[in-house]
Design a protein around this motif. Sequence first.
Motif, PDB file in Angstrom:
ATOM      1  N   CYS A  16      50.277  51.315  28.860  1.00 47.94           N
ATOM      2  CA  CYS A  16      50.867  52.222  29.167  1.00 47.94           C
ATOM      3  C   CYS A  16      50.851  53.962  29.557  1.00 47.94           C
ATOM      4  CB  CYS A  16      52.761  52.455  28.150  1.00 47.94           C
ATOM      5  SG  CYS A  16      53.026  50.692  27.789  1.00 47.94           S
ATOM      6  N   ALA A  17      52.064  54.731  29.816  1.00 55.67           N
ATOM      7  CA  ALA A  17      51.259  56.069  30.213  1.00 55.67           C
ATOM      8  C   ALA A  17      51.100  56.679  29.016  1.00 55.67           C
ATOM      9  CB  ALA A  17      52.910  56.567  31.124  1.00 55.67           C
ATOM     10  N   GLY A  18      50.237  57.490  29.472  1.00 55.81           N
ATOM     11  CA  GLY A  18      49.339  58.190  28.052  1.00 55.81           C
ATOM     12  C   GLY A  18      48.659  57.334  26.957  1.00 55.81           C
ATOM     13  N   ASP A  19      48.401  56.215  27.139  1.00 56.86           N
ATOM     14  CA  ASP A  19      47.214  55.673  26.675  1.00 56.86           C
ATOM     15  C   ASP A  19      46.034  56.116  27.472  1.00 56.86           C
ATOM     16  OD1 ASP A  19      48.698  53.971  24.925  1.00 56.86           O
ATOM     17  OD2 ASP A  19      48.845  52.637  26.167  1.00 56.86           O
ATOM     18  N   ASN A  20      44.690  56.260  26.968  1.00 50.22           N
ATOM     19  CA  ASN A  20      43.269  56.710  27.137  1.00 50.22           C
ATOM     20  C   ASN A  20      42.880  55.210  28.298  1.00 50.22           C
ATOM     21  OD1 ASN A  20      43.327  59.089  26.011  1.00 50.22           O
ATOM     22  ND2 ASN A  20      42.328  57.975  24.315  1.00 50.22           N
ATOM     23  N   ASN A  21      41.821  55.086  28.853  1.00 52.88           N
ATOM     24  CA  ASN A  21      41.171  54.058  29.731  1.00 52.88           C
ATOM     25  C   ASN A  21      40.616  52.807  28.496  1.00 52.88           C
ATOM     26  OD1 ASN A  21      42.287  55.100  32.079  1.00 52.88           O
ATOM     27  ND2 ASN A  21      40.878  55.837  33.136  1.00 52.88           N
ATOM     28  N   PRO A  22      40.609  52.255  28.932  1.00 47.41           N
ATOM     29  CA  PRO A  22      40.176  51.247  27.767  1.00 47.41           C
ATOM     30  C   PRO A  22      38.828  50.762  28.093  1.00 47.41           C
ATOM     31  CG  PRO A  22      42.099  49.632  28.979  1.00 47.41           C
ATOM     32  CD  PRO A  22      42.370  51.307  29.516  1.00 47.41           C
ATOM     33  N   THR A  23      37.503  50.431  27.516  1.00 42.95           N
ATOM     34  CA  THR A  23      36.863  49.406  27.607  1.00 42.95           C
ATOM     35  C   THR A  23      37.107  48.367  26.938  1.00 42.95           C
ATOM     36  OG1 THR A  23      35.766  51.681  27.843  1.00 42.95           O
ATOM     37  CG2 THR A  23      34.173  50.161  27.768  1.00 42.95           C
ATOM     38  N   ALA A  24      36.043  46.908  27.545  1.00 42.12           N
ATOM     39  CA  ALA A  24      35.842  45.695  26.920  1.00 42.12           C
ATOM     40  C   ALA A  24      34.802  46.319  25.753  1.00 42.12           C
ATOM     41  CB  ALA A  24      35.548  44.600  27.741  1.00 42.12           C
ATOM     42  N   ASN A  25      34.890  45.007  24.838  1.00 42.36           N
ATOM     43  CA  ASN A  25      34.154  44.701  23.465  1.00 42.36           C
ATOM     44  C   ASN A  25      33.560  44.005  23.741  1.00 42.36           C
ATOM     45  OD1 ASN A  25      33.401  44.993  20.758  1.00 42.36           O
ATOM     46  ND2 ASN A  25      34.936  44.693  20.663  1.00 42.36           N
ATOM     47  N   ILE A  26      32.222  43.523  24.534  1.00 44.03           N
ATOM     48  CA  ILE A  26      31.543  42.825  24.508  1.00 44.03           C
ATOM     49  C   ILE A  26      31.120  42.330  22.846  1.00 44.03           C
ATOM     50  CG2 ILE A  26      29.811  41.624  26.377  1.00 44.03           C
ATOM     51  CD1 ILE A  26      30.184  43.521  27.964  1.00 44.03           C
ATOM     52  N   THR A  27      31.379  40.912  22.541  1.00 42.18           N
ATOM     53  CA  THR A  27      30.508  40.424  21.420  1.00 42.18           C
ATOM     54  C   THR A  27      30.004  39.404  21.822  1.00 42.18           C
ATOM     55  OG1 THR A  27      32.838  39.167  20.446  1.00 42.18           O
ATOM     56  CG2 THR A  27      32.753  41.286  19.785  1.00 42.18           C
ATOM     57  N   GLY A  28      29.692  39.091  22.951  1.00 40.97           N
ATOM     58  CA  GLY A  28      28.801  37.877  23.172  1.00 40.97           C
ATOM     59  C   GLY A  28      27.295  38.179  23.642  1.00 40.97           C
ATOM     60  N   THR A  29      27.525  37.517  25.199  1.00 36.27           N
ATOM     61  CA  THR A  29      25.921  37.585  25.542  1.00 36.27           C
ATOM     62  C   THR A  29      26.215  38.930  26.461  1.00 36.27           C
ATOM     63  OG1 THR A  29      25.070  35.564  25.835  1.00 36.27           O
ATOM     64  CG2 THR A  29      24.381  37.586  27.374  1.00 36.27           C
ATOM     65  N   LEU A  30      25.102  39.978  26.724  1.00 39.48           N
ATOM     66  CA  LEU A  30      25.387  40.971  27.317  1.00 39.48           C
ATOM     67  C   LEU A  30      24.791  41.358  29.250  1.00 39.48           C
ATOM     68  CD1 LEU A  30      24.140  43.747  24.467  1.00 39.48           C
ATOM     69  CD2 LEU A  30      27.105  43.317  25.256  1.00 39.48           C
ATOM     70  N   GLY A  31      25.070  42.023  29.623  1.00 32.31           N
ATOM     71  CA  GLY A  31      24.829  42.179  31.606  1.00 32.31           C
ATOM     72  C   GLY A  31      25.841  41.611  32.167  1.00 32.31           C
ATOM     73  N   GLY A  32      26.893  40.849  31.790  1.00 36.27           N
ATOM     74  CA  GLY A  32      27.298  39.862  32.757  1.00 36.27           C
ATOM     75  C   GLY A  32      28.088  40.674  32.963  1.00 36.27           C
ATOM     76  N   GLU A  33      29.424  40.228  34.156  1.00 35.55           N
ATOM     77  CA  GLU A  33      30.160  40.837  34.838  1.00 35.55           C
ATOM     78  C   GLU A  33      31.814  40.655  34.834  1.00 35.55           C
ATOM     79  OE1 GLU A  33      30.646  41.235  40.352  1.00 35.55           O
ATOM     80  OE2 GLU A  33      29.646  39.756  39.254  1.00 35.55           O
ATOM     81  N   PHE A  34      32.394  41.781  35.408  1.00 38.53           N
ATOM     82  CA  PHE A  34      33.598  42.446  34.985  1.00 38.53           C
ATOM     83  C   PHE A  34      34.698  41.214  36.606  1.00 38.53           C
ATOM     84  CE2 PHE A  34      32.814  43.963  31.319  1.00 38.53           C
ATOM     85  CZ  PHE A  34      33.461  43.048  30.214  1.00 38.53           C
ATOM     86  N   THR A  35      35.628  41.197  36.287  1.00 39.12           N
ATOM     87  CA  THR A  35      36.460  41.142  37.916  1.00 39.12           C
ATOM     88  C   THR A  35      37.606  40.614  37.384  1.00 39.12           C
ATOM     89  OG1 THR A  35      35.815  38.375  37.385  1.00 39.12           O
ATOM     90  CG2 THR A  35      34.488  39.763  38.509  1.00 39.12           C
TER      91      THR A  35
END
Length: 222
Positions: A16-35
Amino acid sequence: TLTEDATFSYSKASYCAGDNNPTANITGTLGGEFTSTTGLAIDPATGAIDLANSSDATYTITYTTSTNTCGATSTFDVIISSQTAPTVVAGSDITICDGGSVTLSASGAATYAWDNAITDGSAFTPTATATYTVTGTDANGCIATDAVDVTVNALPTVDAGAAVAVCDGDPVTLSASGAATYAWDNNITDATAFTPTATATYTFLCSHSNGCFAPFRLYFAV
């Protein structure tokens, strides 16, 4: 053939308003793509969400590790709202005596979820001093938390002495120990001699310095 792991998550499911921009926490294979479904401003490489440039909606974010036969995908739903998060109040800190019950009732949101398996507005008996945290969700899906400390004080361990047999007309002095104050029944004053006229059981209620009370009974034969 080893299949890649597309497991990922965000720190919470609603922003919501006031929150910081979140970033995904990848616990699996790195290097993929988000959609994502339309309307969410998301970095395809990191999964970082730009809240200011995203529209209010519920989005399904998909992470794909690769396009080969070993690739994997997984999803995570987030709610984006431009509304301000609620001000959740867990209530004032509470002090009780061992064995006492407590009712925790939060305010400021629409629904509440307490930790430690506590139900909002329902009494329970804590067994030890603890901090209880509540998460409140408002009608927009915005979330906020608050906490309250519940202190459990021990009951006093008291001793009125052993049962006593006295002869008719003899005085006796009752002196309790183990607490801060003592209140005897039958108009008896602690540590002050009196003359019992018949066999009886004398009961006192003692108070510890932490405010907890405990009863005790003592038998006298005349």
